[in-house]
Design an enzyme around this catalytic site. Sequence first.
Site, PDB file in Angstrom:
ATOM      1  N   GLY A 192      11.995  -0.251  -0.639  1.00 55.52           N
ATOM      2  CA  GLY A 192      12.486   1.109  -0.436  1.00 55.52           C
ATOM      3  C   GLY A 192      11.458   1.992   0.250  1.00 55.52           C
ATOM      4  O   GLY A 192      11.749   2.669   1.231  1.00 55.52           O
ATOM      5  N   ALA A 193      10.228   1.970  -0.279  1.00 56.13           N
ATOM      6  CA  ALA A 193       9.190   2.830   0.269  1.00 56.13           C
ATOM      7  C   ALA A 193       7.857   2.434  -0.334  1.00 56.13           C
ATOM      8  O   ALA A 193       7.807   1.682  -1.307  1.00 56.13           O
ATOM      9  CB  ALA A 193       9.480   4.295  -0.042  1.00 56.13           C
ATOM     10  N   MET A 194       6.763   2.975   0.246  1.00 55.18           N
ATOM     11  CA  MET A 194       5.430   2.576  -0.188  1.00 55.18           C
ATOM     12  C   MET A 194       4.507   3.785  -0.217  1.00 55.18           C
ATOM     13  O   MET A 194       4.448   4.557   0.730  1.00 55.18           O
ATOM     14  CB  MET A 194       4.903   1.494   0.772  1.00 55.18           C
ATOM     15  N   HIS A 220       9.234   9.673  -6.319  1.00 52.49           N
ATOM     16  CA  HIS A 220       8.558   8.507  -6.892  1.00 52.49           C
ATOM     17  C   HIS A 220       7.268   8.191  -6.132  1.00 52.49           C
ATOM     18  O   HIS A 220       6.197   8.063  -6.728  1.00 52.49           O
ATOM     19  CB  HIS A 220       9.518   7.306  -6.862  1.00 52.49           C
ATOM     20  N   GLU A 221       7.381   8.091  -4.814  1.00 53.70           N
ATOM     21  CA  GLU A 221       6.198   7.712  -4.023  1.00 53.70           C
ATOM     22  C   GLU A 221       5.147   8.828  -4.083  1.00 53.70           C
ATOM     23  O   GLU A 221       3.953   8.558  -4.166  1.00 53.70           O
ATOM     24  CB  GLU A 221       6.571   7.403  -2.570  1.00 53.70           C
TER      25      GLU A 221
HETATM   26 ZN   LIG Z   1       6.577   2.614  -7.248  1.00 50.86          ZN
END
Ligand SMILES: [Zn+2]
Length: 854
Positions: free
Chosen positions: A259-261, A295-296
């Site tokens: 999803g993402a980093m 979240h990120e």
């Molecule tokens: Zn995470």
Amino acid sequence: MQPTHATIPQPQKIYLADYTPPAYLVRHVELTFRLAPKATRVIARIQFAPNPAAHSRDFFLHGEKLKLIRASIDGTPVQPVLVDGGLTASVPDAPFVWESEVEIAPIENTALDGLYMSNGMYCTQCEPEGFRRITYYPDRPDVMAPFDVRIESDLPILLSNGNPVERGAGYAVWHDPWPKPSYLFALVAGDLVAERGAFTTMSGKDVSLAVWTRAADADKASFALGALQRSMLWDEQAYGREYDLDVFNIVAVSDFNSGAMENKGLNIFNTAAVLASPATATDMDFQRVEGVIAHEYFHNWTGNRITCRDWFQLSLKEGLTVFRDQQFTGDLHGHAVKRIRDVIKLHTRQFREDGGPLAHNVRPESFVEISNFYTGTIYEKGAEVIRMLHRLVGPVAYGEALDLYFDRLDGQAATIEDWLQVFQDATGRDLTQFKRWYQQAGTPQVSVVKEYADGILRLTLRQHTPPTPGQPDKLPLVIPVAIGLLDSEGREILATQVLEFNQPEQCFTFSGFDDAPIVSLLRGFSAPVILRQENTSEELALLLAHDTDSFNRWDAGQQLARRTLAAMVIDNAPPSSTYLNAMQAMLMNEALDPALRALILSLPSEEDTAQNLALAGQIPDPDAIHAAHEALKNHLAEHLEAVLPGVYAAMQVDAPYSPEADQAGKRALANATLALISRTDHGQAAEAQYAKADNMTLTLGALASLLSIGRGNSQLAAFATHWADDKLVIDKWFALQVTEAAPRRLLNMLNRLTALDTFDWQNPNRFRSVLATISANPAGFHQADGSVYRFVADWLIRLDSVNPWTASRISAAFDGWRRYDTGRQALMRAQIERIAKAPGISREMSEMVGRMLA
Ligand SMILES: [Zn+2]
């Protein structure tokens, strides 16, 4: 220079118990990138120092798929020994400078791990072990260092972690002052445009924000920017955490495995988790974008400033950060609806994992490839464990413990033990037994016996956790059980209390009643357990109508639906009139939030019914389950036929589109009622909604309703033409056809979709839109002739050869194989074995299929 090659050993399991501190620490890293698609040069200058805490002086640097050009130590050329997974060299027992130059080919990197290219743009993904594909380095999270990065390229936008230092023709220099592990390294180079904004932190520091996209997506970045600002503010207010660099950059990439980093100061996002506009994104997409951005961003403290000592501790950052993003979304948009959606996800994703061959601890004890452990257990169950801790100690003590956590461990690589020690020290509570939540796999089952006599209610709770791979015997857990009591009129007579249930069997008594109270148990889903209680359907209907706990109202509706579905599948019974009447009363209750009504009206998934039947000792029959679900939807549509159009009409929104909760809730209920209306009006209302919809939520809701009754072909074609240039929307077009296909037609559909030119299978989003979506159509997946099993296996083998990460995750579709009849078991097993024996199978996939067959 010709390096020596050693023999390559077979992949081995790594054990938590074998952890040893790094032999050398890194004081500083300087990297220069000369970017070229086929031959990028990476020059590294790394200051090492012996680690006083080390057990040995063995110098080892990880490295994979690197062409070593030269290496030197303190300026003297050396010839390191290349071994499997890296290199060794003899080094001084004192601080020294290591320099190396390697060549890599980003354009050939189809695994999307390390430095790779996506649509002419360079980008990186280093978590967990991608940095070793960029240069030789001690690629482990407990080695933290400040980084200076110089990027040389003619591309207009050159980004890395930290703060910008210098920009000139064909180069840019970045400095990240915060020591970080290599998995948080990031680099982006491309032709990008920015949606820009700013944020002033609580101590008055100005931060420049930017969301970078392709020019064509520039109109879909403003929501993400706003979400980032909301996240930064919330983390200051809720956790006292302030941002610590001058800039924060987010980049949207269309080829991305996850999803993402959360790379320090330079988050890299899958386009699907960042781009959103009313025309192209649904309300759920908006909520997902906001949740993932949050979240990120929250990882900056829980993950980056305090990181994991080793990958066994992955839930230390993920469980905590998921819990934090759940709190954030609940605070902004309402806790009840968020909690229900999270629990649905937990039920379908994590409970299934916990009940099958892939079950593992929140903190695993061993692995071959850590990339296989980015799972529902590490993330969602990890968050549930922290939610229980929050409930047991209370919000004030939780806040104090978190302050201590940040004070004590900032700048360090920590463990689950460190985390629990903070809570012990801050609250004085002994967490020895609580720690078992990290050490025992499997979903605990809690059964309840209620006895009432002479004004006294006696509840006997028993807990049992079934065996999981490698763990035959389980110890009792600390389970917080939130409870409330209602009288027979539905009035609350005991507000929520938390019982600490920590014995195999334990009795709790409540007194002072005139009549037997109705028990509302496990309010807010206070623990990730399967609750087995002998409620009557009338009690459930009363809870559905009156419980003050919104979660338990929804849950009572789900229990009624489960009971009805089980009776329909097993005994071919007609649907329960208690259920149908309760749904009607609920639907007509205008005091109830539309989003909550939509959730209550939705049946449990077919996967949920299969799990429920398996738990009751039945062999789930996917065809019978599908037939029962269809029949119950038809019964609901007929039973509610007179009231549905009124509710649907009341849910129409006149105001301009906003993804906010009140509008989104109305659209959710509009779509849920439309799906039922379509079953009796032959799609008339859905066609009308499709024709006038001005946002993706209503467009997709109408299309799904039409497809589910076997109509909508012209709309589907028009949709594809209209959105031909928007990859994310076309992903939805693929996915919807897989979800809504009649099970017997699924294979034809899959063959047709994967033969299209637009099925760009090496793009992870596109691949998932078809292959990962199959599990949302269980009766289609489990065709009795095994044809869809074969189809999935063929594609997994093909994808594994170019992108093991994405392929091995989707292979979990087979993890429930032992649950089914012997015919399907044999067919699934044959396909899992075929994958296992495929030539050139990756270590990731090999571990997954090995665990499924064990
Ligand atoms: Zn995470």
